[in-house]
Design a protein around this motif. Structure first.
Motif, PDB file in Angstrom:
ATOM      1  N   LYS A 154     -27.862 -35.901 -76.786  1.00  0.00           N
ATOM      2  CA  LYS A 154     -28.130 -36.110 -75.367  1.00  0.00           C
ATOM      3  C   LYS A 154     -27.831 -34.850 -74.566  1.00  0.00           C
ATOM      4  CE  LYS A 154     -26.919 -41.064 -75.495  1.00  0.00           C
ATOM      5  NZ  LYS A 154     -28.211 -41.625 -75.079  1.00  0.00           N
ATOM      6  N   MET A 155     -28.588 -34.669 -73.480  1.00  0.00           N
ATOM      7  CA  MET A 155     -28.321 -33.607 -72.513  1.00  0.00           C
ATOM      8  C   MET A 155     -27.504 -34.225 -71.382  1.00  0.00           C
ATOM      9  SD  MET A 155     -28.716 -30.434 -71.533  1.00  0.00           S
ATOM     10  CE  MET A 155     -30.139 -29.714 -72.345  1.00  0.00           C
ATOM     11  N   ILE A 156     -26.295 -33.718 -71.179  1.00  0.00           N
ATOM     12  CA  ILE A 156     -25.335 -34.371 -70.286  1.00  0.00           C
ATOM     13  C   ILE A 156     -24.801 -33.381 -69.255  1.00  0.00           C
ATOM     14  CG2 ILE A 156     -23.128 -35.606 -70.183  1.00  0.00           C
ATOM     15  CD1 ILE A 156     -23.644 -36.372 -73.174  1.00  0.00           C
ATOM     16  N   ILE A 188     -23.640 -29.737 -69.948  1.00  0.00           N
ATOM     17  CA  ILE A 188     -23.679 -28.768 -68.849  1.00  0.00           C
ATOM     18  C   ILE A 188     -22.431 -29.020 -68.009  1.00  0.00           C
ATOM     19  CG2 ILE A 188     -24.960 -27.930 -66.850  1.00  0.00           C
ATOM     20  CD1 ILE A 188     -27.424 -29.442 -68.084  1.00  0.00           C
ATOM     21  N   VAL A 189     -21.596 -28.009 -67.862  1.00  0.00           N
ATOM     22  CA  VAL A 189     -20.376 -28.172 -67.073  1.00  0.00           C
ATOM     23  C   VAL A 189     -20.601 -27.668 -65.651  1.00  0.00           C
ATOM     24  CG1 VAL A 189     -18.835 -28.098 -69.063  1.00  0.00           C
ATOM     25  CG2 VAL A 189     -19.438 -25.966 -67.901  1.00  0.00           C
ATOM     26  N   HIS A 190     -19.732 -28.090 -64.762  1.00  0.00           N
ATOM     27  CA  HIS A 190     -19.808 -27.692 -63.356  1.00  0.00           C
ATOM     28  C   HIS A 190     -18.400 -27.494 -62.820  1.00  0.00           C
ATOM     29  CE1 HIS A 190     -18.886 -29.253 -59.293  1.00  0.00           C
ATOM     30  NE2 HIS A 190     -19.747 -28.318 -58.937  1.00  0.00           N
ATOM     31  N   GLY A 206     -34.823 -29.134 -67.159  1.00  0.00           N
ATOM     32  CA  GLY A 206     -36.039 -29.932 -67.212  1.00  0.00           C
ATOM     33  C   GLY A 206     -35.909 -31.346 -67.727  1.00  0.00           C
ATOM     34  N   GLU A 207     -34.752 -31.694 -68.270  1.00  0.00           N
ATOM     35  CA  GLU A 207     -34.540 -33.082 -68.704  1.00  0.00           C
ATOM     36  C   GLU A 207     -33.050 -33.392 -68.711  1.00  0.00           C
ATOM     37  OE1 GLU A 207     -35.822 -33.832 -72.674  1.00  0.00           O
ATOM     38  OE2 GLU A 207     -34.651 -32.202 -73.557  1.00  0.00           O
ATOM     39  N   LEU A 208     -32.748 -34.678 -68.552  1.00  0.00           N
ATOM     40  CA  LEU A 208     -31.358 -35.117 -68.486  1.00  0.00           C
ATOM     41  C   LEU A 208     -31.252 -36.523 -69.068  1.00  0.00           C
ATOM     42  CD1 LEU A 208     -28.658 -33.973 -67.298  1.00  0.00           C
ATOM     43  CD2 LEU A 208     -29.121 -35.327 -65.249  1.00  0.00           C
ATOM     44  N   ASP A 209     -30.207 -36.719 -69.888  1.00  0.00           N
ATOM     45  CA  ASP A 209     -29.976 -38.038 -70.485  1.00  0.00           C
ATOM     46  C   ASP A 209     -28.763 -38.746 -69.896  1.00  0.00           C
ATOM     47  OD1 ASP A 209     -32.076 -38.024 -72.580  1.00  0.00           O
ATOM     48  OD2 ASP A 209     -30.946 -36.291 -73.308  1.00  0.00           O
ATOM     49  N   VAL A 210     -27.821 -37.975 -69.385  1.00  0.00           N
ATOM     50  CA  VAL A 210     -26.618 -38.560 -68.781  1.00  0.00           C
ATOM     51  C   VAL A 210     -26.152 -37.673 -67.634  1.00  0.00           C
ATOM     52  CG1 VAL A 210     -24.236 -39.347 -69.140  1.00  0.00           C
ATOM     53  CG2 VAL A 210     -25.883 -39.503 -71.025  1.00  0.00           C
TER      54      VAL A 210
END
Length: 266
Positions: A3-5, A30-32, A79-83
Motif C-alpha cells: 500500500k501507498m500510505i 510518505i512521511v510528513h 498519483g495514487e494513495l491507499d491509506v
C-alpha cells in the motif's frame, strides 16, 4: 498487497512509530513533518533502517495554504494513495491564532485533515482508507470557536476539535463510500507517551505501541474494511459511540458547512 500510505505528523511519537511498523510490513510510506531539518533526519533514519528511499514533505498544517500545497505535492508526485492517516495534532503552543485567524487546535486537528481528505480524493485508489486520529477527549463544538470568533482554553479547544473531526468523518463517509473509500475515526488510546502528553500533562504516558498498533490494524486489517464513518475507541478495544453530538446528522452537517465556509474564505 503493498500500500501507498501518507501519515501526517510522522517525525516523532505515534506517527513515526506507525510509519516504522508499516515500512517493516513492506508498505510504501510518505512521511510528513512541520520542521524541515527533523523531517530530513527521519527520512534518512527510515531509509537507512529499511534499505529503501522514504519520501517526505514539509508543511505547516496550521496554514490552509500549506495544507493545500501538501495535498497538491502528493497528488502530483505520487498519483495514487491507499491509506491516509491524519495523525498530526496539537494541544497547546505559543501563538494559538493561526495566519488564517483560526484557533490552532481547530486548524491542525480539524480543518487540515478535512482539506487533505477532500483534496486527495482524486488519487485515492478503490478501497482507500482515511484514518482520522480522534481522542477520548471530546466536547460539544462551539461553531463560533471553530470559525475563530471565540477564544477557548487549550483543553476546551482540543476536545472540541477532536469531536469536530469525528463528526465530519461520519458526515462525509457516505459520499466517500460511493467512491469505495473508507473513513474512520480512531481514539488510539488515552495518555500514551507522546511528546504532546509529556509536555502538556507532565507524565511519561503509556506505551505508544498501543496507539501505533491500532493504526496499523486500521490501515491494513479486514476488521476495518467496512468501518465507514464509525468511531473506534482503543481504550475499550472496540467500535463504540463517540460523544452524542456525533450521532446527530444536523450537528455533523453544521460542522461540515462551517469547515467548508472557512476553506472558501481562504
Amino acid at each position: 498487497m503493498t500500500k501507498m500510505i501518507l501519515i501526517t505528523g510522522s517525525t516523532d511519537g505515534i506517527g513515526l512509530l506507525t510509519a516504522s511498523k508499516l515500512l517493516e510490513l513492506g508498505h510504501k510510506v510518505i512521511v510528513h513533518g512541520r520542521n524541515p531539518s527533523k523531517l530530513e533526519q527521519v527520512k534518512l533514519q527510515l531509509s537507512d533502517k529499511f534499505g529503501k528511499p522514504v519520501l517526505g514533505y514539509n508543511a505547516d498544517l496550521s496554514s490552509i495554504g500549506e495544507t493545500m500545497r501538501l495535498a497538491d505535492q502528493v497528488s502530483m508526485l505520487h498519483g495514487e494513495l491507499d491509506v491516509l492517516i491524519n495523525n498530526a495534532g496539537i494541544y497547546s503552543g505559543g501563538d494559538t491564532t493561526t495566519v488564517d485567524g483560526l484557533d490552532v487546535r481547530f486548524a491542525v486537528n480539524t480543518v487540515a485533515p478535512y482539506i487533505l481528505t477532500e483534496r486527495l480524493q482524486p488519487i485515492m485508489n478503490p478501497g482507500c482508507r482515511v484514518i482520522n486520529l480522534s481522542s477520548a477527549a471530546q466536547a460539544p463544538v462551539d461553531l463560533a470557536a471553530l470559525n475563530g470568533e471565540r477564544a477557548l482554553s487549550a483543553g476546551e479547544a482540543y476536545a472540541q476539535s477532536k469531536l469536530a473531526l469525528t463528526m465530519w468523518t461520519r458526515a462525509i463517509a457516505p459520499e466517500h463510500e460511493q467512491q469505495s473509500h473508507m473513513l474512520v475515526s480512531v481514539n488510539p488510546g488515552s495518555l500514551l507517551g507522546s511528546k504532546m502528553v509529556k509536555e502538556n500533562f507532565g507524565i511519561a504516558g503509556g506505551d505508544m505501541n498501543v496507539g501505533a498498533d491500532i493504526l496499523v490494524k486500521a490501515a491494513t486489517s479486514e476488521e476495518f474494511a467496512s468501518a465507514h464513518g464509525l468511531y473506534f475507541d482503543n481504550d475499550s478495544g472496540r467500535f463504540a459511540n463517540a460523544h452524542p453530538d456525533s450521532l446527530s446528522d444536523d450537528k455533523c452537517n453544521a460542522v461540515v458547512a462551517a469547515i467548508e465556509s472557512i476553506i472558501q474564505r481562504h
